[in-house]
Design a protein around this motif. Structure first.
Motif, PDB file in Angstrom:
ATOM      1  N   GLY A 127       0.820  -1.209   0.000  1.00  0.00           N
ATOM      2  CA  GLY A 127       0.000   0.000   0.000  1.00  0.00           C
ATOM      3  C   GLY A 127       0.852   1.256   0.000  1.00  0.00           C
ATOM      4  O   GLY A 127       0.568   2.221  -0.726  1.00  0.00           O
ATOM      5  N   ALA A 157       1.147   4.040  -3.180  1.00  0.00           N
ATOM      6  CA  ALA A 157       0.777   5.442  -2.965  1.00  0.00           C
ATOM      7  C   ALA A 157       1.968   6.383  -3.010  1.00  0.00           C
ATOM      8  O   ALA A 157       1.783   7.609  -2.973  1.00  0.00           O
ATOM      9  CB  ALA A 157       0.062   5.584  -1.620  1.00  0.00           C
ATOM     10  N   ALA A 199      -2.031   5.042   3.273  1.00  0.00           N
ATOM     11  CA  ALA A 199      -1.505   4.145   2.250  1.00  0.00           C
ATOM     12  C   ALA A 199      -1.402   2.720   2.780  1.00  0.00           C
ATOM     13  O   ALA A 199      -1.738   1.747   2.083  1.00  0.00           O
ATOM     14  CB  ALA A 199      -0.145   4.642   1.777  1.00  0.00           C
ATOM     15  N   ASN A 259      -4.802   1.236   2.845  1.00  0.00           N
ATOM     16  CA  ASN A 259      -5.180   0.821   1.491  1.00  0.00           C
ATOM     17  C   ASN A 259      -4.639  -0.575   1.204  1.00  0.00           C
ATOM     18  O   ASN A 259      -5.328  -1.438   0.662  1.00  0.00           O
ATOM     19  CB  ASN A 259      -4.614   1.788   0.451  1.00  0.00           C
ATOM     20  CG  ASN A 259      -5.304   3.143   0.443  1.00  0.00           C
ATOM     21  OD1 ASN A 259      -6.333   3.340   1.085  1.00  0.00           O
ATOM     22  ND2 ASN A 259      -4.739   4.076  -0.301  1.00  0.00           N
ATOM     23  N   SER A 312      -3.849  11.111  -8.432  1.00  0.00           N
ATOM     24  CA  SER A 312      -3.559   9.779  -7.904  1.00  0.00           C
ATOM     25  C   SER A 312      -4.807   9.109  -7.317  1.00  0.00           C
ATOM     26  O   SER A 312      -5.448   9.651  -6.415  1.00  0.00           O
ATOM     27  CB  SER A 312      -2.484   9.881  -6.812  1.00  0.00           C
ATOM     28  OG  SER A 312      -2.415   8.677  -6.065  1.00  0.00           O
ATOM     29  N   GLU A 343      -4.767   6.525  -5.420  1.00  0.00           N
ATOM     30  CA  GLU A 343      -4.429   6.164  -4.031  1.00  0.00           C
ATOM     31  C   GLU A 343      -4.643   7.345  -3.096  1.00  0.00           C
ATOM     32  O   GLU A 343      -5.158   7.181  -1.978  1.00  0.00           O
ATOM     33  CB  GLU A 343      -2.977   5.682  -3.949  1.00  0.00           C
ATOM     34  CG  GLU A 343      -2.703   4.369  -4.651  1.00  0.00           C
ATOM     35  CD  GLU A 343      -2.471   4.526  -6.149  1.00  0.00           C
ATOM     36  OE1 GLU A 343      -2.475   3.504  -6.856  1.00  0.00           O
ATOM     37  OE2 GLU A 343      -2.297   5.672  -6.614  1.00  0.00           O
ATOM     38  N   ARG A 391      -8.210   7.953  -2.100  1.00  0.00           N
ATOM     39  CA  ARG A 391      -8.734   7.073  -1.054  1.00  0.00           C
ATOM     40  C   ARG A 391      -8.341   7.551   0.338  1.00  0.00           C
ATOM     41  O   ARG A 391      -8.917   7.099   1.330  1.00  0.00           O
ATOM     42  CB  ARG A 391      -8.212   5.650  -1.259  1.00  0.00           C
ATOM     43  CG  ARG A 391      -8.743   4.968  -2.503  1.00  0.00           C
ATOM     44  CD  ARG A 391      -8.062   3.635  -2.751  1.00  0.00           C
ATOM     45  NE  ARG A 391      -8.329   2.645  -1.706  1.00  0.00           N
ATOM     46  CZ  ARG A 391      -7.825   1.413  -1.697  1.00  0.00           C
ATOM     47  NH1 ARG A 391      -6.999   1.028  -2.676  1.00  0.00           N
ATOM     48  NH2 ARG A 391      -8.115   0.578  -0.718  1.00  0.00           N
TER      49      ARG A 391
END
Length: 444
Positions: free
Chosen positions: A285, A289, A361, A364, A402, A404, A407
């Motif tokens: 993750g 990111a 991150a 994620n 991005s 990522e 999120r």
């Protein structure tokens, strides 16, 4: 909070302050006799104040300014409560605050709320991140045309050399560090080991691990204020800027973290040196990111002077076990303490955004459950690795688009931070290198 003032009757002034997107404290001085009103009702200032550029100017065409009538937000005390400001001559209490809408909703452009949202995602899963940061900074004599190491109060000399892990370098500024530790105690900042680093007049202080990511970020934000303020009290400057000296290493803000489950067990620990599946998912993750997060970890023009190969600032998107040339390092040690060290951020970051970016991150990755590529071995700078954005403009563009990042951060914060950095990039191009150093030296 009122009890704190009663227990500290010497306090003659108070400050209320929130962190803007650049990590700059924005707020007010309030007479002690009106403290009750601020404690109970909070205070107000424009939402646009949380979104100023590094010079403290409004962002051109920001929807928070003219388009909305430059409306106020409501700023309320955080649960940190008052802390002392030991670098001021007047006994002063600082009350950290954060911004809300009139109806009580968190203002999504407040970096502290960004971290709170990430922390809530962990809580919803029954997880608790345990966080520690390492902060590097420079002590600098900026009284002349060129930046220099301050004269040692003990020897009266300037030592023009990087002195890694030198007790002599620490001893040269013994009184400063003694007062710094005393001040950390008074502010409930868990400062641990201090060392001298590779740069001229460069030092690092580590914070203790704690199961409260917000307090860790609060501590880092307050610590940066403290170090800079206390240095001025001693007649020199302290700076967390990424790279004040061209020929020496820059300063980082490394973050260590593990994650506890609802039973208090470290989910990165499987009893082996390799670590658990969860550790590797979190690593992936962070790797995924990293390009989008680069603007968080390198937010200023000067930040990219640090991100060069071979300068202890990783530029390749890779991870490794016990290897400081990788952006993500898994330290050795007892299995129960298995953790991840994220090494990309410079000392010039906003701690709230940096901690949120790393933890968001990692979360994620825990949600996606994807294995990372194989860990690297050897010198990461010599390997053909995917690279983080190599320029400020590229980092801004990558952050903005991005998936990522989308999120992790609210759309309003992404928009505000992007607009801020584009404005700064435009005006920084008009300045000389010396003028850029001057603005970053005291601000970041």
């Amino acid at each position: 909070m009122d009890n704190w003032l009663k227990s500290n009757p010497d306090i003659r002034a108070i400050r209320v302050a929130a962190s803007d997107l650049n990590g700059q404290p924005r707020g007010k001085r309030v007479p002690v006799r009106f403290a009750d009103k601020v404690i109970e009702d909070g205070t107000r200032f424009p939402m646009s104040v949380m979104n100023l550029d590094i010079w403290g100017e409004d962002i051109d065409d920001s929807p928070l300014v003219m388009e909305s009538g430059d409306r106020d937000g409501v700023l309320k005390p955080t649960d940190r409560g008052f802390v002392r400001m030991p670098w001021l001559d007047t006994p002063t209490g600082l009350m950290p605050i954060w911004m809300f809408h009139e109806d009580g909703r968190p203002f999504e452009g407040d970096p502290r709320h960004a971290l709170a949202a990430v922390q809530q995602r962990f809580t919803d899963l029954g997880l608790t991140p345990v966080v520690a940061v390492e902060l590097e900074f420079f002590l600098i004599d900026d009284s002349g045309r060129d930046l220099r190491v301050p004269v040692s109060p003990r020897s009266g000399k300037r030592r023009v050399a990087g002195e890694i892990l030198s007790l002599r370098a620490l001893d040269q500024f013994d009184q400063f560090f003694t007062e710094l530790y005393d001040a950390c105690d008074s502010m409930d900042i868990p400062a641990d080991t201090a060392i001298s680093e590779a740069g001229l007049g460069q030092f690092e202080i580590n914070m203790m691990h704690q199961p409260d990511a917000m307090k860790a970020a609060d501590d880092a934000w307050l610590f940066k204020m403290l170090v800079k303020g206390l240095a001025r009290k001693h007649g020199f400057a302290a700076s967390f800027m990424a790279k004040p000296y061209e020929d020496y290493a820059g300063s980082g803000l490394h973050m260590h973290f593990s994650v506890l489950d609802k039973d208090g067990k470290n989910i990165f620990n499987d009893g082996t040196e390799r670590g658990s599946d969860a550790l590797r998912f979190a690593v992936q993750g962070c790797l995924a990111a990293m390009p989008g997060s680069t603007l968080i970890f390198a937010p200023h023009h000067n930040s990219f002077d640090r991100l060069v190969p071979g300068a202890h600032a990783p530029t390749g998107v890779a991870w490794a076990y016990e290897n400081r040339t990788a952006a993500i390092r898994v330290p050795s040690g007892a299995a129960a303490a298995r953790r991840i060290e994220h090494r990309q951020a410079g000392g010039d970051v906003n701690p709230y955004l940096s901690v949120a970016a790393v933890l968001g991150a990692a979360l994620n990755g825990l949600e996606d459950r994807i294995e990372p590529p194989a860990p690297i071995t050897g010198n990461g700078y010599d390997q053909d690795l995917p690279q983080v954005p190599g320029s400020w403009i590229k980092a801004i563009d990558t952050f903005e688009t991005s998936p990522e990042i989308a999120r992790i951060f609210a759309p309003g914060l992404i928009r505000n931070f992007t607009m801020t950095k584009r404005q700064e990039a435009k005006y920084m191009e008009e300045l000389s290198p010396d003028e850029r150093v001057e603005i970053y030296l005291d601000t970041v």
